[in-house]
Design a protein around this motif. Structure first.
Motif, PDB file in Angstrom:
ATOM      1  N   HIS A 128       0.805  -1.219   0.000  1.00 40.78           N
ATOM      2  CA  HIS A 128       0.000   0.000   0.000  1.00 40.78           C
ATOM      3  C   HIS A 128       0.842   1.274   0.000  1.00 40.78           C
ATOM      4  O   HIS A 128       0.285   2.374  -0.039  1.00 40.78           O
ATOM      5  N   SER A 129       2.154   1.126   0.061  1.00 39.86           N
ATOM      6  CA  SER A 129       3.027   2.302   0.216  1.00 39.86           C
ATOM      7  C   SER A 129       3.899   2.550  -1.006  1.00 39.86           C
ATOM      8  O   SER A 129       5.001   3.074  -0.904  1.00 39.86           O
ATOM      9  N   MET A 130       3.393   2.195  -2.184  1.00 41.90           N
ATOM     10  CA  MET A 130       4.146   2.423  -3.404  1.00 41.90           C
ATOM     11  C   MET A 130       4.186   3.909  -3.752  1.00 41.90           C
ATOM     12  O   MET A 130       3.222   4.644  -3.533  1.00 41.90           O
ATOM     13  N   GLN A 131       5.318   4.344  -4.310  1.00 35.16           N
ATOM     14  CA  GLN A 131       5.504   5.713  -4.758  1.00 35.16           C
ATOM     15  C   GLN A 131       6.229   5.715  -6.102  1.00 35.16           C
ATOM     16  O   GLN A 131       6.904   4.755  -6.449  1.00 35.16           O
ATOM     17  N   SER A 132       6.090   6.811  -6.828  1.00 37.36           N
ATOM     18  CA  SER A 132       6.844   7.007  -8.066  1.00 37.36           C
ATOM     19  C   SER A 132       7.562   8.341  -7.993  1.00 37.36           C
ATOM     20  O   SER A 132       7.207   9.216  -7.178  1.00 37.36           O
ATOM     21  N   LYS A 133       8.560   8.517  -8.830  1.00 39.56           N
ATOM     22  CA  LYS A 133       9.306   9.777  -8.874  1.00 39.56           C
ATOM     23  C   LYS A 133       8.760  10.732  -9.927  1.00 39.56           C
ATOM     24  O   LYS A 133       9.318  11.817 -10.121  1.00 39.56           O
ATOM     25  N   SER A 134       7.705  10.335 -10.617  1.00 33.41           N
ATOM     26  CA  SER A 134       7.129  11.199 -11.644  1.00 33.41           C
ATOM     27  C   SER A 134       5.610  11.045 -11.662  1.00 33.41           C
ATOM     28  O   SER A 134       5.088   9.951 -11.461  1.00 33.41           O
ATOM     29  N   ALA A 135       4.932  12.149 -11.931  1.00 32.82           N
ATOM     30  CA  ALA A 135       3.483  12.116 -12.102  1.00 32.82           C
ATOM     31  C   ALA A 135       3.102  12.196 -13.578  1.00 32.82           C
ATOM     32  O   ALA A 135       1.935  12.370 -13.910  1.00 32.82           O
ATOM     33  N   LEU A 136       4.083  12.070 -14.460  1.00 34.12           N
ATOM     34  CA  LEU A 136       3.848  12.004 -15.899  1.00 34.12           C
ATOM     35  C   LEU A 136       3.765  10.538 -16.321  1.00 34.12           C
ATOM     36  O   LEU A 136       4.600   9.725 -15.904  1.00 34.12           O
ATOM     37  N   HIS A 137       2.811  10.214 -17.173  1.00 31.13           N
ATOM     38  CA  HIS A 137       2.605   8.811 -17.532  1.00 31.13           C
ATOM     39  C   HIS A 137       3.853   8.158 -18.104  1.00 31.13           C
ATOM     40  O   HIS A 137       4.263   7.082 -17.653  1.00 31.13           O
ATOM     41  N   GLY A 138       4.449   8.779 -19.118  1.00 32.15           N
ATOM     42  CA  GLY A 138       5.596   8.162 -19.778  1.00 32.15           C
ATOM     43  C   GLY A 138       6.747   7.871 -18.830  1.00 32.15           C
ATOM     44  O   GLY A 138       7.170   6.717 -18.682  1.00 32.15           O
ATOM     45  N   PRO A 139       7.305   8.889 -18.169  1.00 29.12           N
ATOM     46  CA  PRO A 139       8.407   8.643 -17.228  1.00 29.12           C
ATOM     47  C   PRO A 139       8.041   7.681 -16.101  1.00 29.12           C
ATOM     48  O   PRO A 139       8.858   6.849 -15.693  1.00 29.12           O
ATOM     49  N   ALA A 140       6.805   7.781 -15.583  1.00 30.24           N
ATOM     50  CA  ALA A 140       6.392   6.877 -14.502  1.00 30.24           C
ATOM     51  C   ALA A 140       6.277   5.443 -15.011  1.00 30.24           C
ATOM     52  O   ALA A 140       6.582   4.495 -14.281  1.00 30.24           O
TER      53      ALA A 140
END
Length: 472
Positions: A128-140
């Motif tokens: 439940h604690s997943m994160q990404s470094k981008s909020a852009l679809h392609g980079p994420a």
């Protein structure tokens, strides 16, 4: 009249899409792999099936129960007016559009968007604690697949096959089944081999029954005379030339990969049609995957093909539940629900629910779930505040789940804050998901390396830890 160049092109095409892909990769030969000493340990899983939901599946409407968010329904999310989301200012708090209920002996919470998967919670482990470094679809998307937000790095499937190889001599070790509507955001880069040898890139198979599984698998009509013995003679002659040429070049991994790809492509002319032919499946199996349904059955076919592929020794299968947004339909072609989440998630929910639940059921009934790791993820989540009737991107929190292949079912790792806006406990990134998957496959993620551009590269970069709470 057919020219020499066209003849060779069609001959290469007739030997299969994998050979064509290898021939098109004109990069210089890669350095020899390093860092594989002590790489392996006892494995729980032999194969991976990864379900990717591009667009940003809303965790607060699916897997991550937030009763406080429901209590604050309609109240301002940002009382100071200083917060800016990816594409909007926050609206009021918006509780889940679907009720959450507890299921199974574990009592895990799942929303009514996924009634069939709710019956599988005791086999699923949630992060439940997943994160990404981008909020852009392609980079994420790139990050979720390769560990880097920039394109050009090897995908997880490429790393897995580089480290473990294939159990099948007649099928690719890494197969991708895109959504029938098209490719996901970022396209084929999502399953590229990057700087690894080209043979490790994903091979795209079509799940459309009206199309051949591989484009140009057989010679075009004007080259039909090349079939049968004539084709075999041509192939043997080409193989002899390749081997003679290889002897004069010394060690050349790219050339060896090309030769191997040609040989595999020739075998694919028999193995690919057989692996993708569902006519021999029982009526009960077809009904399980709802192959007769126009929308649900399309994804169901992808899931059924994935089961057939791992049965036949394919190491890594990636399924896409959604495609790039083309603007052709009112309903989003993926999970990117800015305008109307009930409409869009309400469409995709039953598709994922039936296909993924059927896959888990089918794998278990055949004794394959214990040796097959199933992963379901998105590139990021969605915000707990309303954006009209939808939700904005949320790189700060989302949920991924795993099942089978040595995973402890009915457990959860990490948590988000009371509204589901950001991670509150045990933050995790794709590095940790990748490290855990590699561990279950019997691979040490810190030792699976490849020397490139002056550095020992790896799937988890300089990060990642095995999430031991998920291990059976």
């Amino acid at each position: 009249m057919v020219g020499r160049r066209d003849f060779l092109w069609e001959l290469g095409g007739g030997l299969g899409g994998v050979a064509l892909a290898a021939m098109l990769n004109e990069a210089q030969a890669a350095p020899a792999p390093t860092g594989r000493s002590g790489l392996h340990h006892a494995a729980k899983a032999k194969a991976v099936i990864q379900i990717f939901c591009p667009g940003g599946l809303s965790h607060v409407d699916s897997w991550d129960h937030k009763p406080e968010l429901t209590k604050r329904q309609g109240k301002p999310f940002d009382t100071d007016g200083k917060v800016q989301f990816f594409a909007s200012k926050p609206g009021n708090c918006q509780g889940s559009y679907w009720p959450f209920r507890q299921h199974g002996q574990s009592g895990r919470w799942i929303s009514d968007l996924f009634p069939k998967l709710a019956g599988k919670v005791d086999e699923m482990a949630f992060v439940h604690s997943m994160q990404s470094k981008s909020a852009l679809h392609g980079p994420a998307m790139f990050m979720a697949n390769s560990g880097f937000i920039l394109p050009g790095f090897p995908s997880m499937g490429a790393w897995v096959t580089y480290g473990l190889g294939s159990e099948s001599a007649d099928l690719p070790s890494f197969v991708v089944l895109p959504d029938s509507r098209g490719l996901p955001p970022g396209g084929v880069i999502n399953w590229g081999a990057g700087f690894l040898p080209a043979i490790h890139q994903g091979t795209t198979l079509s799940s459309d029954p009206s199309q051949p599984p591989l484009q140009d698998l057989f010679p075009a009509k004007e080259f039909s005379h090349l079939r049968g013995n004539a084709e075999k003679s041509s192939r043997d002659f080409l193989g002899a030339l390749n081997r003679a040429h290889a002897e004069t070049r010394g060690a050349n991994s790219e050339l060896e990969a090309r030769i191997g790809a040609y040989e595999l492509a020739a075998r694919l002319q028999l193995s690919a049609p057989e692996a993708t032919d569902l006519t021999g499946e029982t009526e009960a199996t077809k009904k399980l995957y709802r192959l007769d349904h126009e929308d649900i059955g399309t994804f169901g076919r992808q899931c059924l093909l994935a089961r057939r592929l791992v049965e036949r020794g394919v190491r890594f299968v990636q399924i896409y539940c959604g495609a790039e947004n083309t603007g052709a339909k009112k309903i989003r072609p993926n999970w990117d629900s800015h305008e109307d989440l009930v409409r869009d998630h309400g469409y995709w929910g039953p598709i994922l629910d039936n296909g993924a639940a059927a896959l888990l059921t089918d794998l278990k009934s055949r004794g394959l779930l214990d040796s097959t790791l199933v992963i379901c993820t998105s590139e990021f989540g969605r915000q707990p505040a309303a954006q009209g009737k939808g939700r904005d991107h949320n790189a700060g929190a989302f949920t991924a789940w795993m099942a089978g292949g040595g995973v402890k079912g009915g457990v959860a790792y990490g948590s988000t804050d009371e509204l589901g806006a950001k991670v509150a406990d045990k933050p995790a990134y794709c590095y940790d998901l990748h490290a855990t998957a590699l561990h279950l496959l019997g691979v040490d993620h810190e030792k699976l390396t490849y020397y490139n551009n002056g550095a020992k590269r790896r799937l988890t970069d300089v990060h990642g830890h095995v999430i031991k709470d998920l291990l059976a």
